[in-house]
Design a protein around this motif. Sequence first.
Motif, PDB file in Angstrom:
ATOM      1  N   GLY A 254       0.818  -1.208   0.000  1.00  0.00           N
ATOM      2  CA  GLY A 254       0.000   0.000   0.000  1.00  0.00           C
ATOM      3  C   GLY A 254       0.850   1.255   0.000  1.00  0.00           C
ATOM      4  N   LYS A 255       1.923   1.249   0.789  1.00  0.00           N
ATOM      5  CA  LYS A 255       2.831   2.399   0.812  1.00  0.00           C
ATOM      6  C   LYS A 255       3.504   2.608  -0.547  1.00  0.00           C
ATOM      7  CE  LYS A 255       4.268   3.614   5.442  1.00  0.00           C
ATOM      8  NZ  LYS A 255       5.405   3.843   6.356  1.00  0.00           N
ATOM      9  N   GLN A 256       3.877   1.509  -1.169  1.00  0.00           N
ATOM     10  CA  GLN A 256       4.511   1.605  -2.482  1.00  0.00           C
ATOM     11  C   GLN A 256       3.563   2.202  -3.507  1.00  0.00           C
ATOM     12  OE1 GLN A 256       5.746  -2.411  -3.245  1.00  0.00           O
ATOM     13  NE2 GLN A 256       7.470  -2.338  -1.801  1.00  0.00           N
ATOM     14  N   LEU A 257       2.301   1.778  -3.481  1.00  0.00           N
ATOM     15  CA  LEU A 257       1.313   2.308  -4.422  1.00  0.00           C
ATOM     16  C   LEU A 257       1.107   3.803  -4.216  1.00  0.00           C
ATOM     17  CD1 LEU A 257      -1.395  -0.522  -4.400  1.00  0.00           C
ATOM     18  CD2 LEU A 257       0.232   0.001  -6.224  1.00  0.00           C
ATOM     19  N   ILE A 258       1.062   4.212  -2.943  1.00  0.00           N
ATOM     20  CA  ILE A 258       0.892   5.633  -2.644  1.00  0.00           C
ATOM     21  C   ILE A 258       2.105   6.425  -3.135  1.00  0.00           C
ATOM     22  CG2 ILE A 258       0.746   7.324  -0.775  1.00  0.00           C
ATOM     23  CD1 ILE A 258      -0.909   5.176   0.759  1.00  0.00           C
TER      24      ILE A 258
ATOM     25  N   HIS B  38       1.968   7.200  -6.637  1.00  0.00           N
ATOM     26  CA  HIS B  38       0.816   8.033  -6.979  1.00  0.00           C
ATOM     27  C   HIS B  38      -0.254   7.246  -7.734  1.00  0.00           C
ATOM     28  CE1 HIS B  38       2.909  11.558  -5.506  1.00  0.00           C
ATOM     29  NE2 HIS B  38       3.959  11.241  -6.248  1.00  0.00           N
ATOM     30  N   ASP B  39      -0.441   6.014  -7.313  1.00  0.00           N
ATOM     31  CA  ASP B  39      -1.518   5.213  -7.884  1.00  0.00           C
ATOM     32  C   ASP B  39      -2.858   5.869  -7.535  1.00  0.00           C
ATOM     33  OD1 ASP B  39      -2.454   2.332  -8.885  1.00  0.00           O
ATOM     34  OD2 ASP B  39      -3.632   2.840  -7.112  1.00  0.00           O
ATOM     35  N   PRO B  40      -3.710   6.172  -8.516  1.00  0.00           N
ATOM     36  CA  PRO B  40      -4.950   6.900  -8.244  1.00  0.00           C
ATOM     37  C   PRO B  40      -5.862   6.205  -7.231  1.00  0.00           C
ATOM     38  CG  PRO B  40      -4.489   6.861 -10.601  1.00  0.00           C
ATOM     39  CD  PRO B  40      -3.508   5.929  -9.957  1.00  0.00           C
ATOM     40  N   ALA B  41      -6.006   4.892  -7.367  1.00  0.00           N
ATOM     41  CA  ALA B  41      -6.881   4.168  -6.443  1.00  0.00           C
ATOM     42  C   ALA B  41      -6.326   4.201  -5.023  1.00  0.00           C
ATOM     43  CB  ALA B  41      -7.053   2.725  -6.916  1.00  0.00           C
ATOM     44  N   ALA B  42      -5.016   4.050  -4.898  1.00  0.00           N
ATOM     45  CA  ALA B  42      -4.384   4.078  -3.579  1.00  0.00           C
ATOM     46  C   ALA B  42      -4.490   5.473  -2.958  1.00  0.00           C
ATOM     47  CB  ALA B  42      -2.920   3.659  -3.680  1.00  0.00           C
ATOM     48  N   GLU B  43      -4.333   6.500  -3.766  1.00  0.00           N
ATOM     49  CA  GLU B  43      -4.447   7.860  -3.255  1.00  0.00           C
ATOM     50  C   GLU B  43      -5.867   8.159  -2.789  1.00  0.00           C
ATOM     51  OE1 GLU B  43      -2.833  10.323  -6.392  1.00  0.00           O
ATOM     52  OE2 GLU B  43      -0.904  10.423  -5.340  1.00  0.00           O
ATOM     53  N   GLN B  44      -6.858   7.611  -3.503  1.00  0.00           N
ATOM     54  CA  GLN B  44      -8.247   7.783  -3.071  1.00  0.00           C
ATOM     55  C   GLN B  44      -8.495   7.032  -1.769  1.00  0.00           C
ATOM     56  OE1 GLN B  44     -10.838   9.752  -4.405  1.00  0.00           O
ATOM     57  NE2 GLN B  44     -11.616   9.191  -2.376  1.00  0.00           N
ATOM     58  N   ALA B  45      -7.939   5.823  -1.675  1.00  0.00           N
ATOM     59  CA  ALA B  45      -8.079   5.041  -0.442  1.00  0.00           C
ATOM     60  C   ALA B  45      -7.454   5.780   0.731  1.00  0.00           C
ATOM     61  CB  ALA B  45      -7.425   3.670  -0.620  1.00  0.00           C
TER      62      ALA B  45
ATOM     63  N   LEU C 264      -9.222   7.159   4.123  1.00  0.00           N
ATOM     64  CA  LEU C 264      -8.692   6.788   5.432  1.00  0.00           C
ATOM     65  C   LEU C 264      -8.420   8.032   6.277  1.00  0.00           C
ATOM     66  CD1 LEU C 264      -7.436   4.846   7.519  1.00  0.00           C
ATOM     67  CD2 LEU C 264      -5.304   4.958   6.204  1.00  0.00           C
ATOM     68  N   VAL C 265      -7.820   9.028   5.679  1.00  0.00           N
ATOM     69  CA  VAL C 265      -7.517  10.271   6.395  1.00  0.00           C
ATOM     70  C   VAL C 265      -8.803  10.950   6.863  1.00  0.00           C
ATOM     71  CG1 VAL C 265      -6.655  12.632   6.076  1.00  0.00           C
ATOM     72  CG2 VAL C 265      -5.272  10.680   5.350  1.00  0.00           C
ATOM     73  N   LYS C 266      -9.838  10.886   6.039  1.00  0.00           N
ATOM     74  CA  LYS C 266     -11.129  11.458   6.430  1.00  0.00           C
ATOM     75  C   LYS C 266     -11.654  10.780   7.689  1.00  0.00           C
ATOM     76  CE  LYS C 266     -15.739  12.437   4.562  1.00  0.00           C
ATOM     77  NZ  LYS C 266     -16.645  12.286   3.382  1.00  0.00           N
ATOM     78  N   ASP C 267     -11.556   9.444   7.742  1.00  0.00           N
ATOM     79  CA  ASP C 267     -11.986   8.708   8.932  1.00  0.00           C
ATOM     80  C   ASP C 267     -11.099   9.045  10.133  1.00  0.00           C
ATOM     81  OD1 ASP C 267     -13.992   7.484   7.494  1.00  0.00           O
ATOM     82  OD2 ASP C 267     -12.832   5.658   7.081  1.00  0.00           O
TER      83      ASP C 267
ATOM     84  N   GLY D   3     -17.867  -3.243  -0.834  1.00  0.00           N
ATOM     85  CA  GLY D   3     -16.458  -3.079  -0.493  1.00  0.00           C
ATOM     86  C   GLY D   3     -16.154  -1.662  -0.076  1.00  0.00           C
ATOM     87  N   SER D   4     -14.906  -1.428   0.228  1.00  0.00           N
ATOM     88  CA  SER D   4     -14.445  -0.129   0.678  1.00  0.00           C
ATOM     89  C   SER D   4     -13.096   0.139   0.060  1.00  0.00           C
ATOM     90  CB  SER D   4     -14.387  -0.127   2.211  1.00  0.00           C
ATOM     91  OG  SER D   4     -13.184   0.295   2.714  1.00  0.00           O
ATOM     92  N   SER D   5     -12.815   1.430  -0.174  1.00  0.00           N
ATOM     93  CA  SER D   5     -11.532   1.779  -0.781  1.00  0.00           C
ATOM     94  C   SER D   5     -10.371   1.356   0.112  1.00  0.00           C
ATOM     95  CB  SER D   5     -11.473   3.287  -1.037  1.00  0.00           C
ATOM     96  OG  SER D   5     -11.512   4.006   0.187  1.00  0.00           O
ATOM     97  N   ARG D   6     -10.624   1.289   1.421  1.00  0.00           N
ATOM     98  CA  ARG D   6      -9.556   0.945   2.358  1.00  0.00           C
ATOM     99  C   ARG D   6      -9.022  -0.460   2.143  1.00  0.00           C
ATOM    100  NH1 ARG D   6     -11.024   1.366   8.529  1.00  0.00           N
ATOM    101  NH2 ARG D   6     -11.838   3.374   7.840  1.00  0.00           N
ATOM    102  N   THR D   7      -9.820  -1.306   1.468  1.00  0.00           N
ATOM    103  CA  THR D   7      -9.385  -2.674   1.195  1.00  0.00           C
ATOM    104  C   THR D   7      -8.022  -2.688   0.500  1.00  0.00           C
ATOM    105  OG1 THR D   7     -11.687  -3.377   0.982  1.00  0.00           O
ATOM    106  CG2 THR D   7     -10.027  -4.834   0.066  1.00  0.00           C
ATOM    107  N   LEU D   8      -7.783  -1.724  -0.354  1.00  0.00           N
ATOM    108  CA  LEU D   8      -6.516  -1.667  -1.091  1.00  0.00           C
ATOM    109  C   LEU D   8      -5.347  -1.485  -0.142  1.00  0.00           C
ATOM    110  CD1 LEU D   8      -5.315  -1.636  -3.959  1.00  0.00           C
ATOM    111  CD2 LEU D   8      -5.510   0.858  -3.917  1.00  0.00           C
ATOM    112  N   LEU D   9      -5.565  -0.837   1.000  1.00  0.00           N
ATOM    113  CA  LEU D   9      -4.483  -0.561   1.946  1.00  0.00           C
ATOM    114  C   LEU D   9      -4.387  -1.592   3.062  1.00  0.00           C
ATOM    115  CD1 LEU D   9      -4.932   3.315   2.347  1.00  0.00           C
ATOM    116  CD2 LEU D   9      -3.538   2.041   0.675  1.00  0.00           C
ATOM    117  N   THR D  10      -5.463  -2.345   3.282  1.00  0.00           N
ATOM    118  CA  THR D  10      -5.470  -3.296   4.400  1.00  0.00           C
ATOM    119  C   THR D  10      -5.627  -4.753   3.969  1.00  0.00           C
ATOM    120  OG1 THR D  10      -7.874  -3.152   4.719  1.00  0.00           O
ATOM    121  CG2 THR D  10      -6.504  -1.553   5.904  1.00  0.00           C
ATOM    122  N   GLY D  11      -6.195  -4.952   2.779  1.00  0.00           N
ATOM    123  CA  GLY D  11      -6.450  -6.319   2.335  1.00  0.00           C
ATOM    124  C   GLY D  11      -7.791  -6.852   2.762  1.00  0.00           C
ATOM    125  N   TYR D  12      -8.591  -6.034   3.511  1.00  0.00           N
ATOM    126  CA  TYR D  12      -9.858  -6.506   4.021  1.00  0.00           C
ATOM    127  C   TYR D  12     -10.977  -5.531   3.694  1.00  0.00           C
ATOM    128  CZ  TYR D  12      -6.660  -9.394   6.681  1.00  0.00           C
ATOM    129  OH  TYR D  12      -5.656 -10.246   7.031  1.00  0.00           O
TER     130      TYR D  12
END
Length: 403
Positions: A41-45, A48-55, A59-62, A392-401
């Motif tokens: 997830g850190k590597q994707l961010i 500047h992977d668009p999906a990872a940046e949205q995720a 996450l930051v909003k939460d 699903g949730s965008s956070r799945t990309l960063l957590t796997g769940y």
Amino acid sequence: MKIRKLYALLLLAAVMLARSAFAAEDTPQTFLLKPAVLLHGKQLIAQHDPAAEQALADLVKDAEKALTKGPYSVVYKSKLPPSGDKHDYMSVGPYWWPDPSKPDGLPYIRKDGEVNPERYAVKDLDFHNALCKDVYVLGLAWYYTGQSKYAAHAAKLLHTWFIDPATRMNPHLNYGQAIPGITEGRGIGLIDMHNVTSLLDGIQLLKDAPELPAADYKAIQEWYKQFLQWMRTSPIGRDEADEENNHGTWYDVQAVAIALFTGQTDLAADLLKTHTQTRIDNQLREDGSQPHELARTLSWNYSQFNLSAFFELAQLAENVKIDLWHYESPGKKSLKKAFAWMLPYAEKTKAWEHKQIKPMDIDGYLRLAKQAGQQYPDIDLKPLWEQYKDYGSSRTLLTGYFD
């Protein structure tokens, strides 16, 4: 030429070594969350992977919302526990109601699956659930952003709940899920703490944050050592360990997770072998159905709830090199069969024939399906996902769940 080639090889080796050192230094020691997923997830961010940046934005909003909440403490309740000490956690059994035939309503009577709103008068359970959720989100936000405000607030929440003498919880659950007129506390009250795995992963994400003092981390570990000792030796704790339904399974989740968190890996492995593998044989039928959960008025919900506990145990077991995902008991019982047995009902190719007085919790099963798809590639999940394309949730990309 040879010198240039040698230089290039040495440079490549140095780069690889630096990357390896960075990865090792940046690798969190989580128990349910997979470090490889977090690193990816850190590597994707970083790329500047668009999906990872949205995720990350979600996450930051939460996390920003979490900054406005808490701190939480068991001493904030107005009602005194039987001990007279507000530092003692307390809760009321959810399915127990005043007896209308008695002037004072005592002793309370059971209505399985129907929650008495009196349960919410004492907020200790709500506060613990909020603590678990907020520390988890704040831990993820700090891991992915490095912003100190997230770690600082999480550290404050943890210090208040576990360490500050004025607000800390005593490390036991003697007064969990009380029944007015019958008992001051029960073994099944331990299930109130079943979200502890997300809390512990949140703490692990924060372990190296400057805002969480090493002394506080060790103090929390010591708190949980005492709590686990109480779980394993007190009459209430032993009573819960003997439960043969979801209560016993969630007991194992807590005990194994806490054993891992406190560095007792041999104990974690022993619990998985002596408790959990036995539960698989005792709680499941060979076809995968769960008779203890099917006897409830919320039979679907409890079946997926119990299977969720088994799936968490399978994830925790990976930390000690035990494969519960593919374990088959002497009676030919397995988690794979339990998941597959529920699948046609989730796909709606079969009608649920057991008692279910409230809507079926499909979301819980879909979270299990996400994991099952990784472990059991021979189970066809396409028909399921065709029905729930938007789940699903965008956070799945960063957590796997699907958390």
